[in-house]
Design an enzyme around this catalytic site. Structure first.
Site, short mmCIF file in Angstrom:
data_model
loop_
_atom_site.label_atom_id
_atom_site.label_comp_id
_atom_site.label_asym_id
_atom_site.label_seq_id
_atom_site.Cartn_x
_atom_site.Cartn_y
_atom_site.Cartn_z
N HIS A 96 -9.71 7.74 5.60
CA HIS A 96 -10.11 7.97 7.00
C HIS A 96 -11.44 7.25 7.25
CE1 HIS A 96 -10.27 9.85 10.85
NE2 HIS A 96 -10.57 11.09 10.51
N HIS A 150 -2.48 1.92 9.90
CA HIS A 150 -2.88 3.04 10.78
C HIS A 150 -1.65 3.89 11.08
CE1 HIS A 150 -4.72 5.20 14.12
NE2 HIS A 150 -5.87 4.76 13.65
N ASP A 172 -11.93 0.08 10.78
CA ASP A 172 -12.85 0.03 9.62
C ASP A 172 -12.92 -1.33 8.96
OD1 ASP A 172 -11.67 3.29 9.09
OD2 ASP A 172 -13.74 2.75 9.57
C1 SDX Z 1 -9.25 5.64 10.46
O1 SDX Z 1 -5.97 8.50 12.67
C2 SDX Z 1 -6.93 7.84 13.21
O2 SDX Z 1 -6.99 7.64 14.40
C3 SDX Z 1 -7.99 7.41 12.24
C4 SDX Z 1 -9.04 6.47 12.82
C5 SDX Z 1 -9.91 7.20 13.81
O3 SDX Z 1 -10.48 6.52 14.69
O4 SDX Z 1 -10.10 8.42 13.64
O5 SDX Z 1 -8.42 5.37 13.45
C6 SDX Z 1 -9.96 5.94 11.73
O6 SDX Z 1 -9.15 6.49 9.62
C7 SDX Z 1 -8.59 4.27 10.30
C8 SDX Z 1 -7.79 4.16 8.96
C9 SDX Z 1 -8.78 3.82 7.84
N1 SDX Z 1 -8.10 3.87 6.53
C10 SDX Z 1 -7.87 2.78 5.81
O7 SDX Z 1 -8.11 1.63 6.19
C11 SDX Z 1 -7.31 3.05 4.41
C12 SDX Z 1 -6.11 2.13 4.16
N2 SDX Z 1 -5.03 2.50 5.08
C13 SDX Z 1 -4.00 3.39 4.54
O8 SDX Z 1 -4.48 4.39 3.69
C14 SDX Z 1 -3.02 3.85 5.61
O9 SDX Z 1 -2.67 2.75 6.35
C15 SDX Z 1 -3.41 4.97 6.56
C16 SDX Z 1 -3.88 6.17 5.85
C17 SDX Z 1 -4.47 4.50 7.52
C18 SDX Z 1 -2.16 5.32 7.36
O10 SDX Z 1 -1.25 5.80 6.45
P1 SDX Z 1 0.22 6.35 6.89
O11 SDX Z 1 0.39 6.32 8.35
O12 SDX Z 1 0.42 7.65 6.20
O13 SDX Z 1 1.14 5.25 6.36
P2 SDX Z 1 1.76 5.25 4.92
O14 SDX Z 1 0.71 5.57 3.90
O15 SDX Z 1 2.99 6.06 4.97
O16 SDX Z 1 2.12 3.69 4.72
C19 SDX Z 1 3.37 3.16 5.12
C20 SDX Z 1 3.63 2.05 4.11
C21 SDX Z 1 3.56 2.49 2.65
O17 SDX Z 1 4.33 1.57 1.91
P3 SDX Z 1 5.81 2.02 1.36
O18 SDX Z 1 5.60 3.36 0.61
O19 SDX Z 1 6.63 2.23 2.62
O20 SDX Z 1 6.30 0.90 0.49
O21 SDX Z 1 2.59 1.05 4.23
C22 SDX Z 1 1.86 1.00 3.00
C23 SDX Z 1 2.14 2.27 2.25
O22 SDX Z 1 1.99 2.05 0.85
N3 SDX Z 1 0.45 0.90 3.37
C24 SDX Z 1 -0.40 0.05 2.82
C25 SDX Z 1 -1.61 0.26 3.49
N4 SDX Z 1 -1.46 1.21 4.39
C26 SDX Z 1 -0.18 1.61 4.32
N5 SDX Z 1 -0.24 -0.86 1.82
C27 SDX Z 1 -1.35 -1.58 1.51
N6 SDX Z 1 -2.56 -1.44 2.11
C28 SDX Z 1 -2.72 -0.53 3.09
N7 SDX Z 1 -3.90 -0.42 3.68
#
Ligand code: SDX
Length: 430
Positions: A266, A305, A361
């Site tokens: 997050h 996201h 971010d």
């Molecule tokens: C913020 O919610 C908000 O509004 C948050 C925010 C706010 O203003 O409050 O916008 C701020 O928190 C932004 C997000 C910051 N986090 C990151 O940058 C960390 C990296 N991102 C991931 O952890 C992820 O994308 C999330 C947590 C942001 C979202 O995760 P989801 O919606 O639960 O998606 P998921 O984990 O189910 O991913 C779907 C697929 C998966 O692959 P498969 O299992 O289908 O093969 O996408 C992949 C994930 O492994 N994936 C990524 C990835 N993010 C998702 N693979 C590589 N790198 C990534 N960053």
């Protein structure tokens, strides 16, 4: 009224479920039972992937179109023409303030920038290398012990006073945490400066009698704060609403929200992005890093996201702010690595298929580092502006007649009833 007709194939019974605002009420599923003994159906939705927890009028996001609006105003227009304090007023009270309302609001927040002198004793108690986010979470919770009347959460005047204190004091707590981590004396607020100008003053003032913020950096931070003010039901806001629903004071609820924001998935992601870029080290190492991510050996931090399946509109604006900041600070060499990461990722099937784009971010940390902030301060720089969103969402929760204490159900898959076993007859679990 639109409806959904459900047939339970276990009993052949038919049910008409009302559809409202694109949702059905989960409680309407409880009538679907196989017999009188049956508890009835529930919906099961780990991490709330498809569950609305509330009805809100604060922030609108369209993830597919990359749209973000606070109270109907597009984020691009607010970043262009507003200030953080004005945007915080909009997020909290629903309308852009008139000149006199803004003057009063600015006075009220500025009036509350000082903290009780005992707060310095808190800060002094932390290790020299304590993470500033841990310091912020604990000291904002401690503020509740200085303002016991804040428990009077259904008194509008008390809520307003606590709002002024929270918005006014978060930068002071953050700056004190930073100065502590650098072993430097605390700098008191200078109430003649702007919200971000004063924050820079409390962070970076040295021996000069009066700190003079660099106007470009002051405005850049103001825009970054606008972009972080609220984001509907994100993880931190969900914590604010979850804790707020049992009716503690707002300081404890903000501490819970900030604790959720601290997580690397997050608001802690901006810190992880910088560590990731530093580990990659140079542009030519990007393909190798991308290969590792695609092999599941880690995340591309700052990408992806839950809602945005398109470019995060905030990331676009932040990229523009970066150019203005680098004119003052000199270009951050990590920017080239970030741009190369983005270029390659946006062309790669792995990321395209998963709709992974840069989020808020991805670029913010590069700016913060160029402005002189250590990476540990990045989540703190997220928490300060998000305080307006947390408080706005908390107030909306309290005033929503439909809301009650948050207490989800569960699907129990544990052991059936079994008899107690005396210790001499127990075996180590496999
Ligand atoms: C913020 O919610 C908000 O509004 C948050 C925010 C706010 O203003 O409050 O916008 C701020 O928190 C932004 C997000 C910051 N986090 C990151 O940058 C960390 C990296 N991102 C991931 O952890 C992820 O994308 C999330 C947590 C942001 C979202 O995760 P989801 O919606 O639960 O998606 P998921 O984990 O189910 O991913 C779907 C697929 C998966 O692959 P498969 O299992 O289908 O093969 O996408 C992949 C994930 O492994 N994936 C990524 C990835 N993010 C998702 N693979 C590589 N790198 C990534 N960053």
């Amino acid at each position: 009224m639109d409806t959904l007709t459900l047939i339970d194939n276990r009993t052949g019974k038919k049910y008409e479920i009302p559809i409202q605002n694109g949702t059905i009420r989960a409680i309407d599923l409880r009538q679907i039972r196989i017999d009188e003994e049956d508890f009835g159906l529930m919906s099961y939705d780990p991490a709330f992937m498809n569950t609305a927890s509330c009805r809100s009028k604060i922030t609108y996001i369209d993830g597919d179109r990359g749209i973000l609006r606070y109270r109907g105003y597009p984020i691009e227009e607010l970043a262009e023409s507003s200030t953080y304090l004005e945007t915080a007023y909009l997020v909290l009270y629903g309308e852009l303030p008139t000149k006199s309302e803004l003057d009063q609001w600015t006075h009220d927040v500025t009036y509350h920038t000082f903290t009780h002198e005992n707060i310095k004793k808190f800060m002094d108690g932390f290790h020299y290398d304590a993470h500033p986010m841990g310091m912020l979470v604990s000291t904002v919770a401690a503020l509740s012990t200085f303002y016991p009347e804040a428990k009077n959460i259904f008194n509008a005047d008390s809520r307003k006073l606590q709002t002024h204190r929270l918005i006014g004091k978060m930068p002071t707590l953050a700056a004190f945490a930073y100065r502590h981590s650098r072993g430097m004396p605390y700098v008191y607020p200078d109430n003649e400066l702007s919200y971000t100008g004063n924050f820079l003053n409390m962070l970076f003032k040295m021996t000069e009698l009066k700190y003079e913020p660099n106007a470009t950096l002051e405005r850049a931070l103001d825009i970054l704060f606008i972009l972080h003010a609220d984001h509907e039901q994100n993880c931190g806001t969900n914590a604010m609403r979850g804790v707020g629903s049992s009716h503690p004071d707002p300081y404890c609820a903000v501490a819970a929200a900030a604790a959720a924001l601290y997580g690397p998935l997050h608001g802690g992601a901006n810190e992880e992005v910088l560590r990731m870029l530093s580990v990659i080290g140079s542009k030519d190492k990007v393909p190798e890093f991308i290969k590792k991510v695609k092999a599941g050996e880690g995340l591309l931090m700052g990408f992806g996201h839950r809602v945005y399946k398109n470019y995060d509109p905030r990331a676009k604006i932040i990229k523009r702010v970066a150019d203005q900041v680098f004119e003052v600070t000199g270009k951050n060499p990590l920017l080239d690595i970030a741009l190369e990461l983005e270029r390659i990722a946006l062309e790669d099937e792995y990321f395209i298929k998963r709709k992974l784009y840069p989020n808020v971010d991805f670029y913010s940390g590069i700016i913060y580092q160029a402005m002189g902030f250590p990476v540990e301060m990045f989540p703190v720089l997220f928490a300060i502006p998000r305080t307006s969103g947390w408080v706005a969402q908390w107030e909306e929760l309290l005033l929503d007649p439909e809301q009650k204490i948050a207490r989800p159900r569960q699907v129990y898959l544990g052991e059936e009833k079994r008899k107690f076993v005396p210790i001499e007859h127990r075996k180590t679990a496999k």
